[in-house]
Design a protein around this motif. Structure first.
Motif, PDB file in Angstrom:
ATOM      1  N   TRP A  42       0.846  -1.135   0.134  1.00 44.41           N
ATOM      2  CA  TRP A  42      -0.066   0.092   0.117  1.00 44.41           C
ATOM      3  C   TRP A  42       0.944   1.386   0.105  1.00 44.41           C
ATOM      4  O   TRP A  42       0.623   2.315  -0.787  1.00 44.41           O
ATOM      5  N   ARG A  43       1.713   1.083   0.781  1.00 46.02           N
ATOM      6  CA  ARG A  43       2.794   2.363   0.914  1.00 46.02           C
ATOM      7  C   ARG A  43       3.463   2.710  -0.490  1.00 46.02           C
ATOM      8  O   ARG A  43       3.707   3.743  -0.789  1.00 46.02           O
ATOM      9  N   PRO A 141      -9.234  -7.097  -0.214  1.00 45.22           N
ATOM     10  CA  PRO A 141      -8.615  -5.683   0.231  1.00 45.22           C
ATOM     11  C   PRO A 141      -7.181  -5.551   0.370  1.00 45.22           C
ATOM     12  O   PRO A 141      -6.461  -4.689   0.639  1.00 45.22           O
ATOM     13  N   GLU A 142      -6.290  -6.628   0.011  1.00 42.65           N
ATOM     14  CA  GLU A 142      -4.906  -6.622  -0.276  1.00 42.65           C
ATOM     15  C   GLU A 142      -4.465  -5.685  -1.318  1.00 42.65           C
ATOM     16  O   GLU A 142      -3.518  -4.992  -1.518  1.00 42.65           O
ATOM     17  N   HIS A 143      -5.443  -5.387  -2.445  1.00 42.97           N
ATOM     18  CA  HIS A 143      -5.373  -4.640  -3.621  1.00 42.97           C
ATOM     19  C   HIS A 143      -5.633  -3.275  -2.888  1.00 42.97           C
ATOM     20  O   HIS A 143      -6.091  -2.997  -1.997  1.00 42.97           O
ATOM     21  N   VAL A 151     -11.915  -8.835  -5.840  1.00 47.45           N
ATOM     22  CA  VAL A 151     -11.317  -9.518  -6.947  1.00 47.45           C
ATOM     23  C   VAL A 151     -10.305 -10.436  -6.102  1.00 47.45           C
ATOM     24  O   VAL A 151      -9.711 -10.020  -5.336  1.00 47.45           O
ATOM     25  N   SER A 152     -10.429 -11.458  -6.611  1.00 49.47           N
ATOM     26  CA  SER A 152      -9.280 -12.619  -6.323  1.00 49.47           C
ATOM     27  C   SER A 152      -8.313 -12.929  -7.471  1.00 49.47           C
ATOM     28  O   SER A 152      -9.058 -12.934  -8.520  1.00 49.47           O
ATOM     29  N   ALA A 153      -7.012 -12.813  -7.565  1.00 48.26           N
ATOM     30  CA  ALA A 153      -6.359 -13.163  -8.838  1.00 48.26           C
ATOM     31  C   ALA A 153      -4.961 -13.965  -8.365  1.00 48.26           C
ATOM     32  O   ALA A 153      -4.616 -13.837  -7.234  1.00 48.26           O
ATOM     33  N   VAL A 154      -4.706 -14.881  -9.268  1.00 53.51           N
ATOM     34  CA  VAL A 154      -3.385 -15.704  -9.354  1.00 53.51           C
ATOM     35  C   VAL A 154      -2.639 -15.497 -10.344  1.00 53.51           C
ATOM     36  O   VAL A 154      -3.161 -15.417 -11.490  1.00 53.51           O
TER      37      VAL A 154
END
Length: 572
Positions: A42-43, A141-143, A151-154
């Motif tokens: 995030w930073r 929320p990691e995005h 959304v989930s992505a691999v």
């Protein structure tokens, strides 16, 4: 193709991570237990100026089949698209710069992007997979972006068949996986990448055979001066060896690289005083250009060649890590604030510093000779340029004097080079912390081996009149690229100069002529997928903590001795 552990959010409940992200965006303190890797991502997004409420970007049309990766991947992707289902997943292929080459499928509310670099869209699985060279997942929320919160992505990196370099990434995105990692289509993504890598291997072999066949056809006849190049491989006849200069060879290498994008048939313009002409014919495979064959003809009365200075070694290299580091350093140098260059010995920190200062006079202070900076600071003018080398050698009085100078003159035109090694004392660590916001880490040569073919002609001494330039067989080049180069570019320069000055044979340098350590290559076993992931995590932690191994060990939860042991193992 490799695998890695689950995303950091696997150990954190998503509702609490959503709350943490909201607090981060509003500048409030974060709750306990938020993964450090997520907060750091995030930073970075905030540092790059990515707006969290970024609107949907307009997808650019798919690139043409000139891309080697796209050409090999398209048949595989066209076969597996039906397995995506309807409205359930989005499949994205990027290149090594995370520019989107191809997309298929759809996810409700998720539009396509033109690029997936962190500088454009913040934290995402493709950027993480590119950095770690392993499978990576990012969920909800990691995005950083608002529109990717559900959304989930691999993503899985696609590795080149010859040198293992990352050519791009393949991503499968879907609606948020309520069950958490692993992503339900992780195995599907890895199988797709395995098929693409198989296709790349098959095409690489075909390309080399096609180049060799074109060279053999063109070289028929006595004393024909012929060279065949494709940007990676180089075949040169003995007659061509006598005509080629480093400048001519550089022109032909660039022509070979550009032949994939535009027609280069005909006479190529060579530097003044080249002493020959070059007629180029493209080499094609399956309708696409993969390289060139050039026929050289000597001029009857060549003009004396004017010496052409080679490009600076510090700016040589087109790999993504090197261009990113140099570009970032040049960007930071535009302001009048101090800059810190870090990296292993021999990576070119001092040389790059001088390039960044340009033609302006620079006062150089070397802490290896003047640890207290008594001489340097007494002669320094507040409006002058100051280059401080070997900051790791500073004695405590020198560190105190430099900290005091920065406190009194925060806009000092100062550039500091630092080689991480022994743990820094508290005073030196305070200085490094002060400079950390404006620091650039130069990549070691082993992380940008694709630059070695570009570095070799620049590092080679100019041959004596009438002598051919130094060239290299493919086998020798592969040995140079496989060697880990603990001394980095400095060590490579010593090897090249020694060969140029002392070899007694003619023709391209063969593998047998290389030093024993380089010729035999690294003896270490290949790393397992888990070890690759662990090494990537350690390197990322070292970058986060400015190369400070003590802090890195604490952040990773391991002992300092364990960290040193692992670093030694991964460098073998």
């Amino acid at each position: 193709m490799t695998t890695t552990d689950a995303s950091p959010a696997a150990t954190t409940a998503r509702p609490s991570l959503r709350v943490a992200r909201e607090r981060f965006l509003s500048g409030r303190p974060l709750p306990q237990g938020v993964p450090e890797e997520v907060v750091a991502a995030w930073r970075r997004a905030r540092f790059f100026g990515v707006p969290h409420d970024l609107e949907e970007s307009v997808a650019s049309p798919p690139l043409s089949g000139e891309s080697t990766l796209l050409g090999a991947a398209r048949p595989v992707l066209d076969r597996i698209v039906p397995a995506l289902g309807v409205g359930g997943s989005l499949l994205v292929l990027t290149d090594e710069r995370l520019r989107v080459l191809w997309t298929a499928g759809s996810v409700p509310g998720l539009g396509a992007c033109t690029g997936l670099s962190e500088q454009e869209v913040g934290h995402n699985s493709a950027a993480l997979a590119l950095r770690t060279r392993s499978r990576a997942e990012v969920h909800g929320p990691e995005h950083f972006l608002d529109r990717w919160q559900d959304v989930s992505a691999v993503s899985v990196p696609v590795l080149g068949p010859e040198n293992g370099h990352v050519l791009g990434t393949l991503t499968v995105a879907s609606r948020l996986c309520t069950a958490g990692p692993p992503h339900p289509q992780a195995a599907f993504a890895e199988a797709t990448v395995a098929a693409v890598e198989t296709e790349l291997r098959a095409r690489a072999g075909q390309g080399e055979r096609a180049l060799l066949d074109a060279y053999v056809r063109a070289a028929r006849g006595p004393d024909r001066a012929v060279a065949a190049l494709d940007g990676r491989n180089r075949l040169v006849s003995d007659a061509a060896q006598r005509l080629l200069t480093p400048e001519v060879l550089g022109v032909l290498e660039r022509a070979a690289a550009g032949a994939r994008l535009r027609d280069v048939t005909g006479v190529v313009r060579l530097p003044d005083g080249a002493g020959c002409t070059a007629r180029v014919t493209p080499v094609r495979l399956d309708g696409r250009t993969i390289g060139i064959v050039t026929a050289l003809e000597p001029l009857d009365d060549p003009a004396p060649a004017a010496p052409v200075p080679p490009p600076p070694v510090t700016l040589t290299g087109s790999s993504v890590p090197w261009r990113h580091a140099v570009g970032r350093a040049a960007e930071l140098m535009r302001s009048r604030e101090p800059l810190l260059l870090t990296g292993e010995r021999g990576t070119g920190k001092s040389a790059l510093a001088r390039e960044l200062f340009g033609p302006d006079p620079v006062q150089v202070a070397d802490a290896a000779r003047d640890a207290g900076l008594d001489q340097a600071l007494s002669a320094w003018r507040p409006d002058g340029l100051l280059l401080l080398r070997h900051a790791e050698r500073l004695a405590q009085p020198g560190v105190a004097a430099l900290n005091s100078l920065l406190d009194q003159h925060p806009d000092t035109r100062l550039l500091v080079t630092y080689t991480p090694g022994a743990p820094a004392g508290p005073c030196l660590q305070r200085l490094l912390d002060k400079l950390s916001a404006r620091s650039v880490t130069l990549p070691p040569l082993r992380e940008r081996t694709e630059d070695i073919p570009e570095l070799l002609p620049v590092l080679t001494p100019r041959p004596a009149p009438g002598q051919p330039p130094l060239t290299w067989t493919l086998d020798a080049l592969r040995a140079l690229e496989a060697y880990p180069w603990p001394g980095n570019v400095t060590e490579l320069a010593h090897v090249v100069r020694a060969l140029a000055e002392h070899r007694r044979v003619t023709g391209p340098v063969r593998r047998a002529e290389l030093p024993d350590a380089v010729r035999e290559g690294p003896a270490a076993r290949p790393l397992s997928p888990m070890e690759h992931a662990e090494r990537a995590a350690i390197l990322e932690a070292l970058r986060r903590h400015g190369g400070n191994k003590a802090r890195t060990a604490v952040a990773l939860g391991i002992g300092r001795a364990t960290l040193y042991r692992k670093l030694r193992e991964y460098r073998r």
